[in-house]
Design a protein around this motif. Sequence first.
Motif, PDB file in Angstrom:
ATOM      1  N   ILE A   7     -19.350 -19.100 -39.550  1.00 40.24           N
ATOM      2  CA  ILE A   7     -18.184 -18.772 -38.717  1.00 40.24           C
ATOM      3  C   ILE A   7     -18.687 -18.114 -37.439  1.00 40.24           C
ATOM      4  CG2 ILE A   7     -16.004 -17.506 -38.574  1.00 40.24           C
ATOM      5  CD1 ILE A   7     -15.977 -17.412 -41.637  1.00 40.24           C
ATOM      6  N   LYS A   8     -18.187 -18.566 -36.292  1.00 46.94           N
ATOM      7  CA  LYS A   8     -18.597 -17.975 -35.017  1.00 46.94           C
ATOM      8  C   LYS A   8     -17.373 -17.749 -34.136  1.00 46.94           C
ATOM      9  CE  LYS A   8     -21.790 -18.652 -31.112  1.00 46.94           C
ATOM     10  NZ  LYS A   8     -22.488 -17.366 -31.329  1.00 46.94           N
ATOM     11  N   ASN A   9     -17.230 -16.526 -33.633  1.00 46.26           N
ATOM     12  CA  ASN A   9     -16.168 -16.150 -32.681  1.00 46.26           C
ATOM     13  C   ASN A   9     -14.768 -16.341 -33.253  1.00 46.26           C
ATOM     14  OD1 ASN A   9     -18.091 -15.506 -30.708  1.00 46.26           O
ATOM     15  ND2 ASN A   9     -18.115 -17.595 -29.916  1.00 46.26           N
ATOM     16  N   PHE A  10     -14.569 -15.916 -34.495  1.00 38.64           N
ATOM     17  CA  PHE A  10     -13.258 -16.000 -35.122  1.00 38.64           C
ATOM     18  C   PHE A  10     -12.723 -14.587 -35.345  1.00 38.64           C
ATOM     19  CE2 PHE A  10     -10.455 -16.401 -38.871  1.00 38.64           C
ATOM     20  CZ  PHE A  10      -9.553 -17.321 -38.375  1.00 38.64           C
ATOM     21  N   THR A  11     -11.658 -14.237 -34.635  1.00 40.93           N
ATOM     22  CA  THR A  11     -11.046 -12.889 -34.611  1.00 40.93           C
ATOM     23  C   THR A  11     -12.117 -11.814 -34.482  1.00 40.93           C
ATOM     24  OG1 THR A  11     -10.892 -12.690 -37.012  1.00 40.93           O
ATOM     25  CG2 THR A  11      -9.038 -13.713 -35.908  1.00 40.93           C
ATOM     26  N   LEU A  12     -12.413 -11.057 -35.558  1.00 35.48           N
ATOM     27  CA  LEU A  12     -13.383  -9.950 -35.454  1.00 35.48           C
ATOM     28  C   LEU A  12     -14.798 -10.378 -35.800  1.00 35.48           C
ATOM     29  CD1 LEU A  12     -11.353  -7.026 -37.093  1.00 35.48           C
ATOM     30  CD2 LEU A  12     -11.542  -7.619 -34.673  1.00 35.48           C
ATOM     31  N   ASP A  14     -18.233 -12.009 -35.055  1.00 32.05           N
ATOM     32  CA  ASP A  14     -19.111 -12.564 -34.024  1.00 32.05           C
ATOM     33  C   ASP A  14     -19.803 -13.811 -34.565  1.00 32.05           C
ATOM     34  OD1 ASP A  14     -18.621 -10.734 -32.003  1.00 32.05           O
ATOM     35  OD2 ASP A  14     -20.099  -9.321 -32.754  1.00 32.05           O
ATOM     36  N   GLU A  15     -20.501 -13.608 -35.671  1.00 39.85           N
ATOM     37  CA  GLU A  15     -21.192 -14.727 -36.300  1.00 39.85           C
ATOM     38  C   GLU A  15     -21.448 -14.393 -37.761  1.00 39.85           C
ATOM     39  OE1 GLU A  15     -24.569 -17.902 -35.011  1.00 39.85           O
ATOM     40  OE2 GLU A  15     -25.115 -15.782 -34.810  1.00 39.85           O
ATOM     41  N   LEU A  16     -21.075 -15.322 -38.623  1.00 41.47           N
ATOM     42  CA  LEU A  16     -21.314 -15.171 -40.060  1.00 41.47           C
ATOM     43  C   LEU A  16     -22.017 -16.426 -40.536  1.00 41.47           C
ATOM     44  CD1 LEU A  16     -18.867 -13.831 -42.743  1.00 41.47           C
ATOM     45  CD2 LEU A  16     -20.086 -15.970 -43.139  1.00 41.47           C
ATOM     46  N   ASP A  17     -23.143 -16.246 -41.204  1.00 36.54           N
ATOM     47  CA  ASP A  17     -23.937 -17.379 -41.673  1.00 36.54           C
ATOM     48  C   ASP A  17     -24.434 -17.021 -43.066  1.00 36.54           C
ATOM     49  OD1 ASP A  17     -25.355 -19.683 -41.845  1.00 36.54           O
ATOM     50  OD2 ASP A  17     -26.769 -19.246 -40.234  1.00 36.54           O
ATOM     51  N   ILE A  18     -23.767 -17.561 -44.096  1.00 33.05           N
ATOM     52  CA  ILE A  18     -24.055 -17.076 -45.442  1.00 33.05           C
ATOM     53  C   ILE A  18     -24.034 -18.219 -46.462  1.00 33.05           C
ATOM     54  CG2 ILE A  18     -21.652 -16.571 -46.102  1.00 33.05           C
ATOM     55  CD1 ILE A  18     -22.848 -13.844 -47.181  1.00 33.05           C
ATOM     56  N   GLU A  60     -15.144 -18.542 -25.493  1.00 31.95           N
ATOM     57  CA  GLU A  60     -14.554 -19.798 -25.051  1.00 31.95           C
ATOM     58  C   GLU A  60     -14.238 -20.728 -26.219  1.00 31.95           C
ATOM     59  OE1 GLU A  60     -13.616 -20.764 -21.977  1.00 31.95           O
ATOM     60  OE2 GLU A  60     -14.068 -18.715 -21.377  1.00 31.95           O
ATOM     61  N   LYS A  61     -15.004 -20.575 -27.301  1.00 32.12           N
ATOM     62  CA  LYS A  61     -14.840 -21.504 -28.417  1.00 32.12           C
ATOM     63  C   LYS A  61     -15.129 -20.810 -29.738  1.00 32.12           C
ATOM     64  CE  LYS A  61     -17.819 -24.964 -29.184  1.00 32.12           C
ATOM     65  NZ  LYS A  61     -18.498 -26.272 -29.095  1.00 32.12           N
ATOM     66  N   CYS A  62     -14.412 -21.241 -30.753  1.00 32.88           N
ATOM     67  CA  CYS A  62     -14.626 -20.750 -32.110  1.00 32.88           C
ATOM     68  C   CYS A  62     -15.064 -21.938 -32.973  1.00 32.88           C
ATOM     69  CB  CYS A  62     -13.324 -20.143 -32.645  1.00 32.88           C
ATOM     70  SG  CYS A  62     -13.228 -20.054 -34.428  1.00 32.88           S
ATOM     71  N   VAL A  63     -16.053 -21.721 -33.835  1.00 37.07           N
ATOM     72  CA  VAL A  63     -16.564 -22.769 -34.715  1.00 37.07           C
ATOM     73  C   VAL A  63     -16.564 -22.266 -36.149  1.00 37.07           C
ATOM     74  CG1 VAL A  63     -18.529 -24.238 -35.299  1.00 37.07           C
ATOM     75  CG2 VAL A  63     -18.027 -23.738 -32.908  1.00 37.07           C
TER      76      VAL A  63
END
Length: 552
Positions: A7-12, A14-18, A60-63
């Motif tokens: 998850i990147k740039n979603f609400t609070l 920054d970046e989650l990679d798990i 600018e973008k959420c992924v």
Amino acid sequence: MLKHLYIKNFTLIDELDISLYEGFSVITGETGAGKSIILGAIALLLGQRADSKTIKQGAEKCVIEAHFDLSRYNMQAFFDENDIEYDADDCIIRRELTAAGKSRAFINDTPVALSMLKELGDQLMDVHSQHQNLLLNKQDFQLEVVDIIADDAAQLTKYQQTYTAYQAAEKELAELQAAIERNRENRDFLQFQYEELENAHLVEGEQEELEQRSDTMEHSEDIKSALYTTDNALSADQNGVIEQLRSSLSALRSIEAVYPEVGDLIQRIDSSYIDLKDVAHEISSLLESVDFDPAELDQVNNRLDRIYELEKKYHVDAIEALIEKREMLHQQLQAIENGDESLDEVKARVSQLEAQARKEAEALTKLRTKAVKKIEDEMQKRLVPLGMPHVRFSIQLTTIELGVNGCDRVSFLFSANTSTPLQPVSQVASGGEIARVMLSLKAMISGAVKLPTIIFDEIDTGVSGKTAEMMAQIMKEMGGHGRQVISITHLPQIAALGSVHYKVEKNETANGTTSKMRQLDADERIREIAQMLSGSDVSEAAIQNAKALLGH
């Protein structure tokens, strides 16, 4: 099975990679730490509509991207049907949102519609949040549970096809009855209109022909004058063009022997002479045929007036449209004459389809009745260990009118005490009891549906102690046999039984508040469970209790 989440740039976030694993995993964290944010991101992956406000401020973008292992779930047919590359070991679902409000979805890097993403998501994951407990109020949900355990999808599809045909036939019958009634009320008027057009003896192309004849006769004097002038110019005995050409040919031929240069001119004049003789003959014939007859003109105009009158009356602009109207009226009158016969045919078809639908519905009811007994026994076995020793769970199956799902109404009846009569579960069960009922239903259903991943969002609300531990045991059992079960929980008894433990934390940084999730190691897990037991001040006793819960 969900094996990786990014998850990147979603609400609070920054970046989650798990990475995630099969079996039973738990997610803990304080209220407001961001657990619901992660669920929100997963919901987008499952096809939920997006809101650009969920993009982290300033981005600018959420992924959001997830990797699934589908190797044990035989799902290739979905990918083949939708022309998407299939990789059983690594199926990638991605959702992208832009600050401008654009949303894109991908399955294995193939752009897809949101509806297709949702269709696949429904086969990959079930997210049970607290509001889903309200499903126990819904008769459709209760019927769906019975159908899943009855394994009656083939019979239900067969019934629904028959029922759809039956409904269509009923609609056709109603429309036919209404049309016949309307036509009978207007029969005399329709008959009058048909006879009026039939007696007019209309013929295709007649109007154009009559209009041309009328125009010709009305200008007959002008036509005769022009033809006479032309005939005189061509054929007069002395000064006519043809006589002049004949004289010219005679003169040139007299000198052709001594002056060969005129040979070509003679041929050309001779050709013109022949053509003009033909023209003169035709004009002479036309002149003789043009004859003004006032009676015939009146007859033609009267016929045209009748045609124009009918066109105005029936709001058309051509005789062909009048003929079409006549044929339509003829068909309507025939339909009235044959109405009873047509009606009988459709009625017979409706009766036949209704009988077939009832037969298919009865077959459904038999399958459901057998499943009801199985569900009641299974739920009794599951609910008693969950702190309800006197629980009674029953399913009431009543007959209703044929509907899209058959002729059965399902009602889940519940009583937690021997002294309380069985009543609809949603009316008498407490929040904690409903949570236990729903967990038991999900555990039972999961064995039949074989969903790769099930997420429980605080299904333990309203329970504690030994009951919570038993609920954890059920979820752990559900996580067996290659399935993946994830529980978001506030209870240490449940957190301790997870094979893998994740924690969601919220941090204040110079750039604002952020939320993250990480996998805990053994020591961190002991401390987290101890904190769940004792609060912010972790005592040595809490540490020991945590170790005991973890089996250390």
